[in-house]
Motif scaffolding. Structure first.
Motif, PDB file in Angstrom:
ATOM      1  N   ARG A   1      -0.688  16.172 -39.808  1.00 12.71           N
ATOM      2  CA  ARG A   1      -1.047  16.232 -38.385  1.00 12.71           C
ATOM      3  C   ARG A   1      -1.046  17.671 -37.882  1.00 12.71           C
ATOM      4  O   ARG A   1      -1.863  18.040 -37.038  1.00 12.71           O
ATOM      5  N   THR A   2      -0.163  18.504 -38.407  1.00  9.45           N
ATOM      6  CA  THR A   2      -0.162  19.917 -38.049  1.00  9.45           C
ATOM      7  C   THR A   2      -1.457  20.573 -38.508  1.00  9.45           C
ATOM      8  O   THR A   2      -2.049  21.370 -37.777  1.00  9.45           O
ATOM      9  N   LEU A   3      -1.918  20.220 -39.719  1.00 10.91           N
ATOM     10  CA  LEU A   3      -3.190  20.758 -40.209  1.00 10.91           C
ATOM     11  C   LEU A   3      -4.357  20.310 -39.329  1.00 10.91           C
ATOM     12  O   LEU A   3      -5.318  21.054 -39.136  1.00 10.91           O
ATOM     13  N   LEU A   4      -4.305  19.095 -38.820  1.00 16.41           N
ATOM     14  CA  LEU A   4      -5.391  18.552 -38.019  1.00 16.41           C
ATOM     15  C   LEU A   4      -5.437  19.103 -36.600  1.00 16.41           C
ATOM     16  O   LEU A   4      -6.481  19.075 -35.958  1.00 16.41           O
ATOM     17  N   LYS A   5      -4.308  19.623 -36.147  1.00 17.50           N
ATOM     18  CA  LYS A   5      -4.243  20.125 -34.779  1.00 17.50           C
ATOM     19  C   LYS A   5      -5.298  21.213 -34.593  1.00 17.50           C
ATOM     20  O   LYS A   5      -5.423  22.122 -35.403  1.00 17.50           O
ATOM     21  N   ASP A   6      -6.055  21.097 -33.526  1.00 18.25           N
ATOM     22  CA  ASP A   6      -7.104  22.065 -33.186  1.00 18.25           C
ATOM     23  C   ASP A   6      -8.216  22.132 -34.228  1.00 18.25           C
ATOM     24  O   ASP A   6      -8.872  23.167 -34.358  1.00 18.25           O
ATOM     25  N   SER A   7      -8.411  21.067 -34.998  1.00 17.35           N
ATOM     26  CA  SER A   7      -9.539  21.038 -35.923  1.00 17.35           C
ATOM     27  C   SER A   7     -10.590  20.085 -35.374  1.00 17.35           C
ATOM     28  O   SER A   7     -10.292  19.190 -34.582  1.00 17.35           O
TER      29      SER A   7
ATOM     30  N   GLN B   1     -17.247  29.648 -38.263  1.00 18.16           N
ATOM     31  CA  GLN B   1     -15.972  29.536 -38.975  1.00 18.16           C
ATOM     32  C   GLN B   1     -14.987  28.795 -38.088  1.00 18.16           C
ATOM     33  O   GLN B   1     -14.728  29.195 -36.961  1.00 18.16           O
ATOM     34  N   ARG B   2     -14.471  27.666 -38.576  1.00 15.98           N
ATOM     35  CA  ARG B   2     -13.514  26.859 -37.825  1.00 15.98           C
ATOM     36  C   ARG B   2     -12.863  25.861 -38.758  1.00 15.98           C
ATOM     37  O   ARG B   2     -13.329  25.663 -39.870  1.00 15.98           O
ATOM     38  N   ARG B   3     -11.779  25.262 -38.269  1.00 15.71           N
ATOM     39  CA  ARG B   3     -11.110  24.224 -39.058  1.00 15.71           C
ATOM     40  C   ARG B   3     -11.791  22.905 -38.763  1.00 15.71           C
ATOM     41  O   ARG B   3     -12.019  22.557 -37.604  1.00 15.71           O
ATOM     42  N   ILE B   4     -12.117  22.175 -39.827  1.00 18.93           N
ATOM     43  CA  ILE B   4     -12.788  20.884 -39.666  1.00 18.93           C
ATOM     44  C   ILE B   4     -12.069  19.817 -40.484  1.00 18.93           C
ATOM     45  O   ILE B   4     -11.327  20.129 -41.414  1.00 18.93           O
ATOM     46  N   HIS B   5     -12.297  18.576 -40.109  1.00 18.79           N
ATOM     47  CA  HIS B   5     -11.857  17.449 -40.921  1.00 18.79           C
ATOM     48  C   HIS B   5     -12.876  16.331 -40.765  1.00 18.79           C
ATOM     49  O   HIS B   5     -13.699  16.348 -39.849  1.00 18.79           O
TER      50      HIS B   5
ATOM     51  N   VAL C   1      -5.409  10.479 -39.876  1.00 20.05           N
ATOM     52  CA  VAL C   1      -6.491  10.863 -38.971  1.00 20.05           C
ATOM     53  C   VAL C   1      -6.776   9.697 -38.039  1.00 20.05           C
ATOM     54  O   VAL C   1      -7.014   8.580 -38.477  1.00 20.05           O
ATOM     55  N   HIS C   2      -6.751   9.973 -36.755  1.00 23.38           N
ATOM     56  CA  HIS C   2      -7.089   8.990 -35.745  1.00 23.38           C
ATOM     57  C   HIS C   2      -8.317   9.493 -34.993  1.00 23.38           C
ATOM     58  O   HIS C   2      -8.660  10.674 -35.052  1.00 23.38           O
ATOM     59  N   GLU C   3      -8.978   8.635 -34.268  1.00 21.90           N
ATOM     60  CA  GLU C   3     -10.196   9.018 -33.563  1.00 21.90           C
ATOM     61  C   GLU C   3      -9.947  10.165 -32.584  1.00 21.90           C
ATOM     62  O   GLU C   3     -10.833  10.944 -32.302  1.00 21.90           O
ATOM     63  N   ASN C   4      -8.726  10.287 -32.054  1.00 26.83           N
ATOM     64  CA  ASN C   4      -8.443  11.349 -31.096  1.00 26.83           C
ATOM     65  C   ASN C   4      -8.069  12.667 -31.768  1.00 26.83           C
ATOM     66  O   ASN C   4      -7.798  13.636 -31.090  1.00 26.83           O
ATOM     67  N   ASN C   5      -8.034  12.730 -33.129  1.00 24.99           N
ATOM     68  CA  ASN C   5      -7.725  13.981 -33.825  1.00 24.99           C
ATOM     69  C   ASN C   5      -8.963  14.839 -33.844  1.00 24.99           C
ATOM     70  O   ASN C   5     -10.009  14.510 -34.178  1.00 24.99           O
TER      71      ASN C   5
END
Length: 142
Positions: A81-87, A108-112, A138-142
């Motif tokens: 979840r920390t990795l997903l934050k702001d991605s 260039q950005r963090r994606i998932h 991963v949830h829809e709001n991530n």
């Protein structure tokens, strides 16, 4: 055995079990001590009240397999979840978007998102770092 606190260059704190402070210092100098979170060997010993685990205290520290599994799962989910934050969630376009970011064709950005195992293997073969995450992270709001 004595327990010493260590910290890596990225600020991850962890414990290490060593025969002595000299043994720990020698192993750190030889880059034999690695951070369990990021695997870097750039670590240092931090001040700690070292202690020796008495045999009578062993029973208090033993966990059942189920408890250990739950603790590991909790830490993995927290790290994910920390990795997903702001991605940005790019959904099913993950493989193509990861390539575009890697090749400089997209910002260039963090994606998932989602991709097949085969697509993930292809990305890795191309030198594009991907990290599969456990279902439910991963949830829809991530």
């Amino acid at each position: 055995m004595k327990v010493f606190n260590c910290v890596c260059e990225f600020g991850h704190r962890f414990e290490g079990w060593f025969d002595s402070v000299e043994s720990l210092d020698e192993q750190i100098k030889a880059h034999l001590v690695a951070c369990p979170y990021c695997d870097t060997t750039n670590v240092k010993r931090v001040p700690t009240a070292s202690y020796v685990l008495a045999s009578r205290d062993k029973a208090k520290t033993e966990m059942s397999d189920r408890e250990l599994e739950a603790e590991i799962r909790s830490k993995v989910y927290s790290a994910a979840r920390t990795l997903l934050k702001d991605s940005e969630n790019v959904g099913e376009r993950f493989a193509e978007e990861a390539r575009a970011v890697h090749q400089g064709k997209a910002p260039q950005r963090r994606i998932h998102g989602r991709c097949t195992v085969e697509e993930a293997e292809e990305l890795l073969d191309e030198g594009i770092g991907v990290l599969p995450l456990p279902e439910g992270v991963v949830h829809e709001n991530n």
